[in-house]
Design a protein around this motif. Structure first.
Motif, PDB file in Angstrom:
ATOM      1  N   HIS A  39       0.834  -1.208   0.000  1.00  0.00           N
ATOM      2  CA  HIS A  39       0.000   0.000   0.000  1.00  0.00           C
ATOM      3  C   HIS A  39       0.866   1.254   0.000  1.00  0.00           C
ATOM      4  N   LEU A  40       1.870   1.278   0.846  1.00  0.00           N
ATOM      5  CA  LEU A  40       2.741   2.446   0.936  1.00  0.00           C
ATOM      6  C   LEU A  40       3.474   2.680  -0.379  1.00  0.00           C
ATOM      7  N   ARG A  41       3.892   1.602  -1.051  1.00  0.00           N
ATOM      8  CA  ARG A  41       4.552   1.774  -2.354  1.00  0.00           C
ATOM      9  C   ARG A  41       3.598   2.365  -3.386  1.00  0.00           C
ATOM     10  N   ALA A  42       2.360   1.890  -3.409  1.00  0.00           N
ATOM     11  CA  ALA A  42       1.391   2.387  -4.386  1.00  0.00           C
ATOM     12  C   ALA A  42       1.083   3.873  -4.145  1.00  0.00           C
ATOM     13  N   VAL A  43       0.863   4.244  -2.887  1.00  0.00           N
ATOM     14  CA  VAL A  43       0.559   5.642  -2.570  1.00  0.00           C
ATOM     15  C   VAL A  43       1.781   6.526  -2.818  1.00  0.00           C
ATOM     16  N   HIS A  44       2.948   6.054  -2.440  1.00  0.00           N
ATOM     17  CA  HIS A  44       4.195   6.785  -2.678  1.00  0.00           C
ATOM     18  C   HIS A  44       4.388   7.040  -4.173  1.00  0.00           C
ATOM     19  N   ASP A  45       4.121   6.042  -4.992  1.00  0.00           N
ATOM     20  CA  ASP A  45       4.277   6.180  -6.437  1.00  0.00           C
ATOM     21  C   ASP A  45       3.361   7.275  -6.977  1.00  0.00           C
ATOM     22  N   VAL A  46       2.115   7.262  -6.550  1.00  0.00           N
ATOM     23  CA  VAL A  46       1.156   8.283  -6.977  1.00  0.00           C
ATOM     24  C   VAL A  46       1.573   9.660  -6.460  1.00  0.00           C
ATOM     25  N   ALA A  47       1.991   9.738  -5.218  1.00  0.00           N
ATOM     26  CA  ALA A  47       2.409  11.024  -4.643  1.00  0.00           C
ATOM     27  C   ALA A  47       3.592  11.607  -5.404  1.00  0.00           C
ATOM     28  N   ILE A 127       0.209  22.479   1.712  1.00  0.00           N
ATOM     29  CA  ILE A 127       0.119  21.830   0.405  1.00  0.00           C
ATOM     30  C   ILE A 127       0.734  20.427   0.435  1.00  0.00           C
ATOM     31  N   ASP A 128       1.823  20.247   1.161  1.00  0.00           N
ATOM     32  CA  ASP A 128       2.447  18.921   1.221  1.00  0.00           C
ATOM     33  C   ASP A 128       1.501  17.904   1.847  1.00  0.00           C
ATOM     34  N   ASP A 129       0.857  18.304   2.937  1.00  0.00           N
ATOM     35  CA  ASP A 129      -0.106  17.419   3.606  1.00  0.00           C
ATOM     36  C   ASP A 129      -1.275  17.097   2.676  1.00  0.00           C
ATOM     37  N   LEU A 130      -1.741  18.116   1.961  1.00  0.00           N
ATOM     38  CA  LEU A 130      -2.855  17.911   1.034  1.00  0.00           C
ATOM     39  C   LEU A 130      -2.478  16.936  -0.075  1.00  0.00           C
ATOM     40  N   LEU A 131      -1.250  17.018  -0.560  1.00  0.00           N
ATOM     41  CA  LEU A 131      -0.824  16.114  -1.629  1.00  0.00           C
ATOM     42  C   LEU A 131      -0.718  14.673  -1.149  1.00  0.00           C
ATOM     43  N   VAL A 132      -0.241  14.474   0.077  1.00  0.00           N
ATOM     44  CA  VAL A 132      -0.204  13.111   0.633  1.00  0.00           C
ATOM     45  C   VAL A 132      -1.629  12.597   0.803  1.00  0.00           C
ATOM     46  N   SER A 133      -2.515  13.430   1.332  1.00  0.00           N
ATOM     47  CA  SER A 133      -3.918  13.031   1.491  1.00  0.00           C
ATOM     48  C   SER A 133      -4.552  12.697   0.148  1.00  0.00           C
ATOM     49  N   LEU A 134      -4.275  13.517  -0.855  1.00  0.00           N
ATOM     50  CA  LEU A 134      -4.834  13.296  -2.181  1.00  0.00           C
ATOM     51  C   LEU A 134      -4.310  11.995  -2.777  1.00  0.00           C
ATOM     52  N   ALA A 135      -3.018  11.752  -2.661  1.00  0.00           N
ATOM     53  CA  ALA A 135      -2.441  10.504  -3.169  1.00  0.00           C
ATOM     54  C   ALA A 135      -3.065   9.297  -2.477  1.00  0.00           C
ATOM     55  N   ASP A 136      -3.346   9.432  -1.177  1.00  0.00           N
ATOM     56  CA  ASP A 136      -3.933   8.333  -0.410  1.00  0.00           C
ATOM     57  C   ASP A 136      -5.372   8.032  -0.829  1.00  0.00           C
ATOM     58  N   GLN A 137      -5.999   8.934  -1.520  1.00  0.00           N
ATOM     59  CA  GLN A 137      -7.349   8.698  -2.032  1.00  0.00           C
ATOM     60  C   GLN A 137      -7.326   8.255  -3.493  1.00  0.00           C
ATOM     61  N   VAL A 138      -6.611   8.999  -4.312  1.00  0.00           N
ATOM     62  CA  VAL A 138      -6.694   8.789  -5.754  1.00  0.00           C
ATOM     63  C   VAL A 138      -5.967   7.525  -6.210  1.00  0.00           C
ATOM     64  N   TRP A 139      -5.052   6.981  -5.412  1.00  0.00           N
ATOM     65  CA  TRP A 139      -4.343   5.757  -5.813  1.00  0.00           C
ATOM     66  C   TRP A 139      -5.331   4.628  -6.106  1.00  0.00           C
ATOM     67  N   LYS A 140      -6.457   4.644  -5.394  1.00  0.00           N
ATOM     68  CA  LYS A 140      -7.471   3.590  -5.557  1.00  0.00           C
ATOM     69  C   LYS A 140      -8.642   4.057  -6.411  1.00  0.00           C
ATOM     70  N   GLY A 141      -8.482   5.207  -7.040  1.00  0.00           N
ATOM     71  CA  GLY A 141      -9.514   5.726  -7.924  1.00  0.00           C
ATOM     72  C   GLY A 141     -10.584   6.538  -7.229  1.00  0.00           C
ATOM     73  N   LYS A 142     -10.384   6.859  -5.951  1.00  0.00           N
ATOM     74  CA  LYS A 142     -11.384   7.623  -5.202  1.00  0.00           C
ATOM     75  C   LYS A 142     -11.132   9.119  -5.379  1.00  0.00           C
ATOM     76  N   ASP A 172      -7.534  16.812 -14.925  1.00  0.00           N
ATOM     77  CA  ASP A 172      -6.879  16.028 -15.978  1.00  0.00           C
ATOM     78  C   ASP A 172      -5.847  15.069 -15.402  1.00  0.00           C
ATOM     79  N   VAL A 173      -4.982  15.576 -14.524  1.00  0.00           N
ATOM     80  CA  VAL A 173      -3.927  14.713 -13.985  1.00  0.00           C
ATOM     81  C   VAL A 173      -4.520  13.638 -13.082  1.00  0.00           C
ATOM     82  N   LEU A 174      -5.538  13.970 -12.305  1.00  0.00           N
ATOM     83  CA  LEU A 174      -6.158  12.954 -11.448  1.00  0.00           C
ATOM     84  C   LEU A 174      -6.892  11.912 -12.277  1.00  0.00           C
TER      85      LEU A 174
END
Length: 196
Positions: A39-47, A127-142, A172-174
């Motif tokens: 999970h951490l690898r997938a979210v890290h990759d997206v982030a 912004i950094d916190d928001l990007l981690v939060s966003l990656a933690d959602q969008v990695w799974k398509g949410k 677009d990027v999401l």
């Protein structure tokens, strides 16, 4: 396969960026479940993809790529202590992860992501916190409208663009990122929730 071998496989399999070496060492030290590492690898990759896009298109947003990468790579580390939260709901891992990181000598500015990744709508979130939060959602398509709007607002202010322009660019990027959600979810699900 032993849990250690399962963790090693989750950390080393091709397909996603490797986690930063200090994170790999930490995950081994806490005997993290293989599914957590996956999970951490997938979210890290997206982030990393997100922060790279932000740095290129919105450099004035001031995103700290190293902090975002580390935060995404460790945001759920508390689930090593609360493994039931790997397959079910719960928020005990958030303060536990923060304290765990601090106990291993991680600076607060990096450890904070363990407690802020689910607190994106609180005051003082950058912004950094928001990007981690966003990656933690969008990695799974949410897609989370309120979270995305906060990012859009930051991008519009930093760039001087109209909010609708920043919205379209982020959308677009999401959209491209969510196209890989099934692959990331399948990868995560091939790893055990049991740790050694």
């Amino acid at each position: 396969m032993t849990a250690d071998a399962g963790l090693r496989r989750a950390l080393d399999e091709p397909g996603f960026r490797a986690l930063p070496e200090p994170v790999t060492v930490l995950l081994e030290a806490v005997a993290a479940p293989p599914r957590l590492a996956a999970h951490l690898r997938a979210v890290h990759d997206v982030a990393c993809d997100l922060v790279s896009w932000i740095d290129e298109r919105y450099p004035a947003a001031g995103a700290d790529a190293a902090a975002v990468a580390f935060g995404a790579a460790t945001h759920d580390i508390g689930k090593a202590l609360h493994p039931a939260e790997l397959s079910g709901p719960g928020a005990q891992h958030e303060p536990a992860g923060y304290e765990l990181l601090l106990s291993y000598g991680v600076e607060e500015r990096f450890a904070r992501f363990a407690r802020t990744h689910a607190a994106w709508n609180e005051d003082g979130i950058g912004i950094d916190d928001l990007l981690v939060s966003l990656a933690d959602q969008v990695w799974k398509g949410k897609r989370v409208r309120g979270l995305e709007q906060l990012v859009v607002d930051r991008l519009a202010v930093a760039s001087g663009e109209a909010p609708w322009q920043a919205f379209l660019a982020l959308d677009d990027v999401l959209g491209m990122i969510t196209e890989g959600a099934d692959r990331r979810l399948a990868y995560q699900s091939t790893h055990s929730v049991a740790s050694g």
